[in-house]
Design a protein around this motif. Sequence first.
Motif, PDB file in Angstrom:
ATOM      1  N   THR A 117       0.683  -1.184   0.159  1.00 48.21           N
ATOM      2  CA  THR A 117       0.245   0.457  -0.316  1.00 48.21           C
ATOM      3  C   THR A 117       0.951   1.497   0.317  1.00 48.21           C
ATOM      4  O   THR A 117       2.198   1.329   0.618  1.00 48.21           O
ATOM      5  CB  THR A 117      -0.521   0.474   1.617  1.00 48.21           C
ATOM      6  OG1 THR A 117       0.118   0.141   2.540  1.00 48.21           O
ATOM      7  CG2 THR A 117      -1.609  -1.645   1.164  1.00 48.21           C
ATOM      8  N   PRO A 118       0.739   2.126  -0.172  1.00 46.91           N
ATOM      9  CA  PRO A 118       1.087   3.333  -0.374  1.00 46.91           C
ATOM     10  C   PRO A 118       1.987   3.829   1.340  1.00 46.91           C
ATOM     11  O   PRO A 118       2.865   4.157   1.158  1.00 46.91           O
ATOM     12  CB  PRO A 118       0.119   4.680  -0.877  1.00 46.91           C
ATOM     13  CG  PRO A 118      -0.683   4.492  -1.605  1.00 46.91           C
ATOM     14  CD  PRO A 118      -0.879   2.410  -1.286  1.00 46.91           C
ATOM     15  N   ARG A 119       0.869   3.565   2.077  1.00 50.70           N
ATOM     16  CA  ARG A 119       1.660   3.633   3.198  1.00 50.70           C
ATOM     17  C   ARG A 119       2.681   2.964   3.781  1.00 50.70           C
ATOM     18  O   ARG A 119       4.022   3.741   4.460  1.00 50.70           O
ATOM     19  CB  ARG A 119       0.050   4.103   4.615  1.00 50.70           C
ATOM     20  CG  ARG A 119       0.852   4.666   5.713  1.00 50.70           C
ATOM     21  CD  ARG A 119      -0.375   4.540   6.485  1.00 50.70           C
ATOM     22  NE  ARG A 119      -1.445   5.587   6.247  1.00 50.70           N
ATOM     23  CZ  ARG A 119      -1.459   6.955   6.203  1.00 50.70           C
ATOM     24  NH1 ARG A 119      -1.113   7.725   6.587  1.00 50.70           N
ATOM     25  NH2 ARG A 119      -2.772   7.459   5.849  1.00 50.70           N
ATOM     26  N   ASN A 169      -6.255   9.011  -2.596  1.00 53.78           N
ATOM     27  CA  ASN A 169      -6.986   8.628  -1.919  1.00 53.78           C
ATOM     28  C   ASN A 169      -7.112   6.752  -1.534  1.00 53.78           C
ATOM     29  O   ASN A 169      -5.922   6.330  -1.997  1.00 53.78           O
ATOM     30  CB  ASN A 169      -8.557   8.282  -3.596  1.00 53.78           C
ATOM     31  CG  ASN A 169      -8.308   7.765  -4.030  1.00 53.78           C
ATOM     32  OD1 ASN A 169      -7.661   6.936  -4.267  1.00 53.78           O
ATOM     33  ND2 ASN A 169      -8.066   8.057  -4.745  1.00 53.78           N
ATOM     34  N   SER A 170      -7.750   6.513  -0.519  1.00 58.47           N
ATOM     35  CA  SER A 170      -7.223   5.060  -0.238  1.00 58.47           C
ATOM     36  C   SER A 170      -5.687   4.870   0.461  1.00 58.47           C
ATOM     37  O   SER A 170      -5.344   3.757  -0.588  1.00 58.47           O
ATOM     38  CB  SER A 170      -7.751   4.259  -0.554  1.00 58.47           C
ATOM     39  OG  SER A 170      -9.234   4.751  -1.131  1.00 58.47           O
ATOM     40  N   PRO A 171      -5.328   5.337   1.115  1.00 57.85           N
ATOM     41  CA  PRO A 171      -3.688   5.098   0.677  1.00 57.85           C
ATOM     42  C   PRO A 171      -3.179   3.571   1.684  1.00 57.85           C
ATOM     43  O   PRO A 171      -2.115   3.221   1.781  1.00 57.85           O
ATOM     44  CB  PRO A 171      -2.909   6.804   1.783  1.00 57.85           C
ATOM     45  CG  PRO A 171      -4.113   7.228   2.292  1.00 57.85           C
ATOM     46  CD  PRO A 171      -5.544   6.649   1.874  1.00 57.85           C
ATOM     47  N   ASP A 172      -3.978   2.855   2.952  1.00 59.46           N
ATOM     48  CA  ASP A 172      -3.873   2.029   3.163  1.00 59.46           C
ATOM     49  C   ASP A 172      -4.294   0.804   2.424  1.00 59.46           C
ATOM     50  O   ASP A 172      -4.145  -0.279   3.031  1.00 59.46           O
ATOM     51  CB  ASP A 172      -4.588   2.417   4.948  1.00 59.46           C
ATOM     52  CG  ASP A 172      -4.045   3.575   5.439  1.00 59.46           C
ATOM     53  OD1 ASP A 172      -2.588   3.160   5.433  1.00 59.46           O
ATOM     54  OD2 ASP A 172      -4.627   4.158   5.937  1.00 59.46           O
ATOM     55  N   TYR A 173      -4.950   0.818   1.371  1.00 59.72           N
ATOM     56  CA  TYR A 173      -5.108   0.031   0.381  1.00 59.72           C
ATOM     57  C   TYR A 173      -4.778  -0.298  -0.896  1.00 59.72           C
ATOM     58  O   TYR A 173      -4.151   0.630  -1.276  1.00 59.72           O
ATOM     59  CB  TYR A 173      -6.257   0.015  -0.097  1.00 59.72           C
ATOM     60  CG  TYR A 173      -7.843   0.189   0.985  1.00 59.72           C
ATOM     61  CD1 TYR A 173      -7.839  -0.814   1.707  1.00 59.72           C
ATOM     62  CD2 TYR A 173      -8.315   0.922   1.966  1.00 59.72           C
ATOM     63  CE1 TYR A 173      -8.918  -1.464   2.212  1.00 59.72           C
ATOM     64  CE2 TYR A 173      -9.264   0.711   2.690  1.00 59.72           C
ATOM     65  CZ  TYR A 173      -9.733  -0.400   2.854  1.00 59.72           C
ATOM     66  OH  TYR A 173     -10.434  -0.975   4.426  1.00 59.72           O
TER      67      TYR A 173
END
Length: 649
Positions: free
Chosen positions: A118-120, A153-157
């Motif tokens: 994920t990005p994070r 958007n949705s950096p945890d996915y």
Amino acid sequence: MSEAGAGEEGGQKIALALALSVVLTLWVALCEPPPREAIGRFLGVVGLSAFLLGWGVRGGWTWLNGGPRWRGVAVVLAGAMALRVAAWMAPVSLSDDVWRYVWDGAIVAGGENPYAETPRERVTRLKGEPDDAAIDAGEVGRASSWAELKRLNSPDYHTVYPPGAQAVFASAEVVARWLGGVSERWLRLFFVVADLLAVLLIMRALIAMRRAVGWATLYGWHPLVVWEVAGGGHTEALAVGLMVALVLMLGRSAPWKIGVVIGLSALAKLTFLIVSPLVGVALWRRGRFRDALIAAVVAVGVLTAGYAPFWFEDLIANQQKSVALYADVFSFDAPLYYAARYLLGYREGVTEPVTHVLSPTLQLATMLAIAVAALWQNGTRERLALAMVVAWGAYLVFNPVLHPWYALGLLAAAALAGAWSVSLAGLGLMLSYLFYVPAVGRPEEILVMVVQSVWAVTMIGWQAGPRAIAWALRRRAKTKFNAVRPYLRPGDRVLDLGAGEGFVGELVAGAGHEVMLAEVDDRNRTELPMVTYDGESLPLDDDQFDVAIIAYTLHHARRPDKVLAETSRVARRLVILETVYEREWDRRLVTFLDHSANRLRGMAPEPLAFDRVEGWLERLNARGMKVLTWRWLGRGVHRHVIIVAERER
């Protein structure tokens, strides 16, 4: 005005409408603040542009389609290009999806797997825990900084964009490094080019179907398409042209080639697999089941080959978690979803979620609609295009998330099918940008969704309503014909009294009989001859016909006995279909139903002369008619009979 003058005026209208729309689009694109921060101005220009372009196309339709074909193609393409270039000048503001594309593109261009983290997770691995000072200072790195992460958007996915789209994202990154500029601009330019190719393919498909190229304006000049492709940047633009190519290839290309295109469209945007069952059944209808099977196997092979370079153990599990966001977590501008959720007892912040029940139900409804659209295929391009409209419409209606750009596939199919009402209905989706205005709360959002729904139903009903009514009338006419056919003799000359649109008479004529229609007003939609009369006296000769069909007409007559007398004068045998009642509440019910049905046909309510079976039999005997037979056709809500009588010699 001469024909040439009228044509020239039509061309001027199109030129003026296009010029004004391009100027308006460019104005909004370059003005501060950007479109999403000036929603009123943006929506005003969208609405005004739609009006201007509709006015221009309607006024210049003959000029656009009546001259050399190259002229129509050139004008549609030039208009589509000018509008997109104007919108492309705007900064990204309508959606933040493009920043995720840029993020993924930088990862792929660097030789890494965009599905692995994920990005994070990626930023934490490369940069450690977030450094607020660095973020505030605007530190920016390529797909690695905390500052850049804030735009996603949705950096945890994990990313859900398939490999074909990833290749385009990476290409934009590479071009930006080689030629300069920012990859976001290059990426949106790639989308514009892909979308212009889609416009060209739409026109090519229209020509193949012998339809006017002007229908391509429903997609090419549509403000939603222009802004979502060039202004916002969305991957649907990569798949639309491939979907259109499937319509064009039907009946012309080998099934394995069609399978390749299906697979490529899915590699660009997975949701475009919606149309694959339609294409498969269309191939089956055209030839053999083997063709559909070959296309399916090849499509799966292409899709598998696309994902193969990115394969790792958790790929499928990661994708499933991210896709579940759209089914179980996210919801946006989905009137049917919200209404169903409310009816199931859900109250936000008060009750438990009901998505575990609602989401599978809506997904099943979508699949059933797609299955019906698929089975409706007859192997023609025209039917395939219309089925695509139905399938995409079902997907959007039942989806818990409905962003404007989700409608690109629907609008392309609508252009192929000539469904102008769907194009107009799509404009209402742009109102969802109002949801981003801070002053707009939940009550206002509900009002917007109501307006969108009413607008869509009204527009689609405007075009589809008459067609649906005609279809229903033809189906009903076939039922009437099947009832009267046993009582027609070879060579009978037939009068269809109270013929309405003439569909029953058309079927009788198709069975080899000479037919004339008679009605109080001319609503004839067939090639059969028709006479109009005053509802009592027929302008016809004695014994001019062997048999008269009176189908559900007598109860509309001011003087039914007079109509029976006149009909028995011009025809020796009568075949009567009539609605009857047995009790008083029956009469009230059928009166209500009759008035309701005739309103749909544009007929004003009128006094109705319903009677019991015994009453009609007595009326015939009083007119010197011998009843040969009668029987019930139905004794449910609609009680109706068939009576056959012959004039006694």
